[in-house]
Design an enzyme around this catalytic site. Structure first.
Site, mmCIF file in Angstrom:
data_model
loop_
_atom_site.group_PDB
_atom_site.id
_atom_site.type_symbol
_atom_site.label_atom_id
_atom_site.label_comp_id
_atom_site.label_asym_id
_atom_site.label_seq_id
_atom_site.Cartn_x
_atom_site.Cartn_y
_atom_site.Cartn_z
ATOM 1 N N ASP A 17 28.968 62.009 42.865
ATOM 2 C CA ASP A 17 28.792 62.845 41.672
ATOM 3 C C ASP A 17 27.333 63.115 41.347
ATOM 4 O OD1 ASP A 17 31.573 62.735 41.416
ATOM 5 O OD2 ASP A 17 31.423 60.843 40.352
ATOM 6 N N LYS A 49 25.967 67.028 44.756
ATOM 7 C CA LYS A 49 25.827 67.516 46.140
ATOM 8 C C LYS A 49 26.436 68.904 46.285
ATOM 9 C CE LYS A 49 28.048 63.976 47.673
ATOM 10 N NZ LYS A 49 28.034 63.177 46.439
ATOM 11 N N GLY A 53 34.967 65.152 45.030
ATOM 12 C CA GLY A 53 35.208 66.312 44.177
ATOM 13 C C GLY A 53 33.898 67.061 44.093
ATOM 14 N N HIS A 54 33.804 68.195 44.756
ATOM 15 C CA HIS A 54 32.527 68.903 44.834
ATOM 16 C C HIS A 54 32.590 70.189 44.007
ATOM 17 C CE1 HIS A 54 31.238 66.654 48.741
ATOM 18 N NE2 HIS A 54 31.420 65.878 47.703
ATOM 19 N N GLN A 104 30.784 61.395 48.617
ATOM 20 C CA GLN A 104 30.507 60.140 47.903
ATOM 21 C C GLN A 104 28.989 59.879 47.855
ATOM 22 O OE1 GLN A 104 33.334 59.959 50.371
ATOM 23 N NE2 GLN A 104 34.397 60.672 48.581
HETATM 24 P P1 IMP Z 1 38.454 55.586 47.217
HETATM 25 O O1 IMP Z 1 37.357 56.342 47.900
HETATM 26 O O2 IMP Z 1 39.529 56.474 46.628
HETATM 27 O O3 IMP Z 1 39.010 54.475 48.047
HETATM 28 O O4 IMP Z 1 37.797 54.873 45.922
HETATM 29 C C1 IMP Z 1 36.891 53.811 46.036
HETATM 30 C C2 IMP Z 1 35.814 53.907 44.957
HETATM 31 O O5 IMP Z 1 34.965 55.018 45.255
HETATM 32 C C3 IMP Z 1 36.325 54.170 43.537
HETATM 33 O O6 IMP Z 1 35.454 53.506 42.627
HETATM 34 C C4 IMP Z 1 36.196 55.665 43.384
HETATM 35 O O7 IMP Z 1 36.091 56.051 42.037
HETATM 36 C C5 IMP Z 1 34.914 55.908 44.137
HETATM 37 N N1 IMP Z 1 34.793 57.261 44.683
HETATM 38 C C6 IMP Z 1 35.359 57.745 45.805
HETATM 39 N N2 IMP Z 1 34.989 59.017 46.018
HETATM 40 C C7 IMP Z 1 34.152 59.362 45.023
HETATM 41 C C8 IMP Z 1 33.407 60.537 44.731
HETATM 42 O O8 IMP Z 1 33.423 61.541 45.467
HETATM 43 N N3 IMP Z 1 32.654 60.497 43.602
HETATM 44 C C9 IMP Z 1 32.578 59.394 42.828
HETATM 45 N N4 IMP Z 1 33.237 58.260 43.068
HETATM 46 C C10 IMP Z 1 34.021 58.247 44.153
HETATM 47 MG MG MG Z 2 32.118 64.389 42.807
#
Ligand code: IMP
Ligand code: MG
Length: 429
Positions: free
Chosen positions: A15, A18, A44-45, A222
């Site tokens: 977040d 990007k 989520g972009h 991420q």
């Molecule tokens: P997962 O990727 O769904 O397994 O989540 C693992 C951790 O990464 C959690 O704390 C999510 O909220 C965080 N997370 C995964 N993808 C994103 C992203 O694109 N932005 C922010 N946090 C993320």
């Molecule tokens: Mg995001």
């Protein structure tokens, strides 16, 4: 002349903006090919296009631009989500996106989502099946790839092969799973759309694109501190969001990339569980969200993001391990709500000053951040700041402080969500 590769990765917990930075670069600079390499629709972009906000979870962040959009081999792809994104592009532009899907990418099946909810309690995952899909990929025997999904016979036989394993696993944790036939039937319509996208080898495609003299932009997903290997374990994702993961995800080597952009917010946010040293309270959140510009809710799950001051130990760590060549600092406009700013310059642990996050993640939750106060720049007319390129002294000081500390230029300054609201202080390519 051969083209160049630039990559944008997040330095924190995702977040960082990007999507906006990649969208700006893709549209305003000469990139002929966009690729993602890791993660899935946990990302989520967000970007703006013709005055409207869009959020995509899988495709690289210029889906309406007509350029090739690649999904690399270390991604985990939920076919239903990709189907929806393809449909959205088709509706908006009248054309199918020029997708290139690596045959070796893994496919997220319903059973992965069931397992995510049943088995990863407490980490605060997005529940999209990301972790279990990567588990199956690592375990080697039980994943389904895009090669499998693309071929009817191969797909049915793979589902039949791995179903028993998935069933045992899920039932042991008190869940249930549909029979194989039901699972393949439910995916039939989705799969028929993918007939038009033959499995690709993204690594070779990039080689050819570069030979044609076109530049390639790699979009990280991420942030580095969600890395399964270098992040704040166990509150991390299950892929490698750093530059090495991204390069591996598109089949490039370390010397293939010229520009590594570390995207960092001018402050810090985190969604999901896990420690966050510079976390502030409700008052900070209210100021950030005050006029909606800093509205901080997860783009994928809608959960409120926790927020706090800029964290240099985190940034230094990301810069060091990723060889970041340029920083893109986003959302600087949001900080004009503050009269005084703070920047975290180190952590105290048992009286010792640490310049980077401690390697033992158990310590991160109890560090005492050390702050340097800085003067805020107050309300600005950001449109004229962008058009003139004249930054107020306080903002220059803030940026200069980060540059001196990290030894990296803040080459891009993002002052609003639209691509036009960007200052490129030093040319990226
Ligand atoms: P997962 O990727 O769904 O397994 O989540 C693992 C951790 O990464 C959690 O704390 C999510 O909220 C965080 N997370 C995964 N993808 C994103 C992203 O694109 N932005 C922010 N946090 C993320
Ligand atoms: Mg995001």
């Amino acid at each position: 002349m051969s083209g160049e590769v630039a990559a944008a990765i997040g330095t924190n917990w995702g977040d960082e903006g990007k999507g906006k930075v990649v969208n700006y670069l893709a549209r305003m600079k000469g990139f002929g090919y966009l690729a993602r390499g890791t993660g899935g629709n946990n990302a989520g972009h967000t970007f703006w296009y013709e005055g409207k906000e869009y959020k995509f979870n899988l495709m690289p962040c210029d889906p309406f631009g007509g350029k090739p959009l690649a999904l690399g081999r270390c991604m985990v792809i939920d076919p239903n989500v990709l189907y929806q994104e393809v449909t959205r592009v088709l509706e908006k532009t009248g054309n199918y996106p020029d997708l290139r899907i690596d045959g070796s990418a893994s496919i997220i099946m319903d059973w992965h989502k069931v397992r995510d909810v049943l088995m990863t309690k407490g980490i605060g995952t997005t529940g999209r099946g990301i972790g279990p899909c990567y588990e199956d990929r690592r375990n080697r025997l039980n994943d389904i790839t895009y090669y499998d999904l693309h071929d009817d016979e191969r797909f049915e036989s793979r589902v039949a092969d791995v179903h028993e394993y998935q069933k045992k696993f899920i039932e042991a944790f008190g869940g249930s799973i549909e029979p194989p036939r039901k699972i393949t039937e439910k995916l039939a319509a989705t799969r028929s759309l993918f007939r038009r996208y033959k499995p690709a080898d993204i690594s070779l495609e990039i080689r050819d694109v570069l030979k044609e003299g076109k530049n390639v932009l790699l979009e990280g997903a991420q942030g580095f501190h969600l890395s399964v290997d270098h992040g704040t374990r166990p509150y991390v994702t299950s892929s490698e969001p750093g530059i090495l993961g991204l390069l591996s995800g598109v089949g490039l080597g370390p010397h293939d990339v010229k520009t590594i952009i570390g995207v960092t917010k001018a402050y810090t946010t985190r969604v999901g569980e896990g420690p966050m040293p510079t976390l502030q309270g409700q008052e900070f959140n209210e100021i950030i969200r005050g006029d909606k510009r800093g509205s901080e809710y997860g783009a994928t799950t809608g959960r409120p993001r926790r927020s706090g001051w800029l964290d240099l130990p985190m940034l230094r760590h990301a810069v060091r391990k990723n060889n970041i060549t340029d920083i893109a600092m986003t959302k600087v406009d949001v900080l004009d709500n503050f009269h005084e700013l703070k920047v975290c310059t180190g952590y105290l642990i048992d009286g010792d000053l640490h310049e980077e996050p401690p390697s033992d993640p158990a310590l991160l939750g109890s560090v005492t951040p050390v702050y340097k106060p800085m003067k805020g720049w107050g309300k600005l007319d950001w449109k004229s700041v962008v058009s003139s390129g004249n930054l107020p002294k306080e903002l220059k000081d803030y940026i200069g402080f980060v540059e001196d500390d990290t030894g990296v230029d803040v080459s891009i300054l993002s002052c609003g969500p639209e691509p036009e609201m960007t200052i490129e202080r030093y040319a990226i390519i």
